[in-house]
Design a protein around this motif. Sequence first.
Motif, mmCIF file in Angstrom:
data_model
loop_
_atom_site.group_PDB
_atom_site.id
_atom_site.type_symbol
_atom_site.label_atom_id
_atom_site.label_comp_id
_atom_site.label_asym_id
_atom_site.label_seq_id
_atom_site.Cartn_x
_atom_site.Cartn_y
_atom_site.Cartn_z
ATOM 1 N N SER A 216 0.717 -1.219 -0.012
ATOM 2 C CA SER A 216 0.037 0.029 0.033
ATOM 3 C C SER A 216 0.845 1.215 0.284
ATOM 4 N N ASP A 217 2.107 1.138 -0.261
ATOM 5 C CA ASP A 217 2.934 2.305 -0.218
ATOM 6 C C ASP A 217 2.469 3.528 -1.165
ATOM 7 N N SER A 218 2.075 2.916 -2.313
ATOM 8 C CA SER A 218 1.918 4.234 -3.234
ATOM 9 C C SER A 218 0.551 4.989 -2.766
ATOM 10 N N ILE A 219 -0.295 4.309 -2.164
ATOM 11 C CA ILE A 219 -1.360 5.294 -1.560
ATOM 12 C C ILE A 219 -1.087 6.069 -0.213
ATOM 13 N N SER A 220 -0.325 5.280 0.879
ATOM 14 C CA SER A 220 0.001 5.789 1.999
ATOM 15 C C SER A 220 0.939 7.091 2.018
ATOM 16 N N SER A 221 1.731 6.956 0.825
ATOM 17 C CA SER A 221 2.631 8.096 0.668
ATOM 18 C C SER A 221 2.294 9.201 -0.193
ATOM 19 N N GLY B 26 -2.701 15.842 -0.325
ATOM 20 C CA GLY B 26 -2.851 14.553 -0.913
ATOM 21 C C GLY B 26 -2.999 14.244 -2.353
ATOM 22 N N ASP B 27 -2.931 13.217 -2.899
ATOM 23 C CA ASP B 27 -2.933 12.717 -4.063
ATOM 24 C C ASP B 27 -4.283 13.241 -4.771
ATOM 25 N N PRO B 28 -4.540 14.325 -5.583
ATOM 26 C CA PRO B 28 -5.828 14.440 -6.519
ATOM 27 C C PRO B 28 -6.318 13.100 -7.217
ATOM 28 N N ASN C 96 -6.498 5.428 4.827
ATOM 29 C CA ASN C 96 -4.964 5.418 4.659
ATOM 30 C C ASN C 96 -4.244 6.615 3.982
ATOM 31 N N ALA C 97 -4.902 7.166 2.854
ATOM 32 C CA ALA C 97 -4.071 8.102 2.422
ATOM 33 C C ALA C 97 -4.122 9.841 2.713
ATOM 34 N N PHE C 98 -5.632 9.929 3.301
ATOM 35 C CA PHE C 98 -5.824 11.046 3.931
ATOM 36 C C PHE C 98 -6.238 11.333 5.387
ATOM 37 N N HIS C 99 -5.937 10.072 5.866
ATOM 38 C CA HIS C 99 -6.084 9.853 7.612
ATOM 39 C C HIS C 99 -7.356 10.461 7.983
ATOM 40 N N GLY C 100 -8.290 10.249 7.095
ATOM 41 C CA GLY C 100 -9.843 10.943 7.502
ATOM 42 C C GLY C 100 -10.983 9.991 7.608
#
Length: 236
Positions: A73-78, A121-123, A208-212
């Motif tokens: 999941s690195d590509s999402i969490s970073s 975060g990634d659009p 995971n990507a936006f901690h929301g």
Amino acid sequence: MDNKETLLLIQNITHQAINPMSGVIGTLDNLIDGTVPEHKRSQRLTRARSQLEYTVSLIRNLSYFAEYATGNSDSISSSTIKTTVIPQAIIESAQFFQERGENTDIKIELENRKIQNCVKGDPNLLKQVFMNIIDNGVKYGKSGTKLIIKNNIQKRTNDLIITFEGNSEPFTSHDSIFDIGYRAKSAQQKTSSGSGLGLHICKLIIENAFHGKISGQHTAAGVTIFEIRIPNGFTK
């Protein structure tokens, strides 16, 4: 998920991908053989592009799911080095469903579109979430209604809050709508059934990507509301 559930999920996703691709092939065939009159060519090409975008979105969902299923999941969490401008991301996501909304008489309406609320975060990830929710709203919405999207920064917490409200197929507060393969009983009767993966992907990305957080409810008045809450929102 057991093997039977996994196979049913794959079968459903495959079915959802084949249908729009078949539509694109049919459109191209008609353009090549001259069946489509000149004044309708642009419209047919636009529709074909929308179908391709939907298929790409579906495959992207499957890709995200595969990353988490395999622990990669690195590509999402970073992805926090980028910035997402919320109104822009919503408009770009909604455009793929405008034609389908017109066909089913469901209007997609974004409020506060001129206020440039943002989050880190990634659009592309957040657009995937928006596309999944808008897809749900148009697919299961009631004809003649609106899907209203709002976004604002909560002053007390600085949380960005995005809501999607529309009249659609019901579900109860006890339903696990973000579980893999979930579809409401009423939605299961629809021929345009979903993959049962979209909302689960929304949860993975938001958490995971936006901690929301993301939540959904269906009110007694028949309104379905999805709320996304992301910390540290800001306005340009």
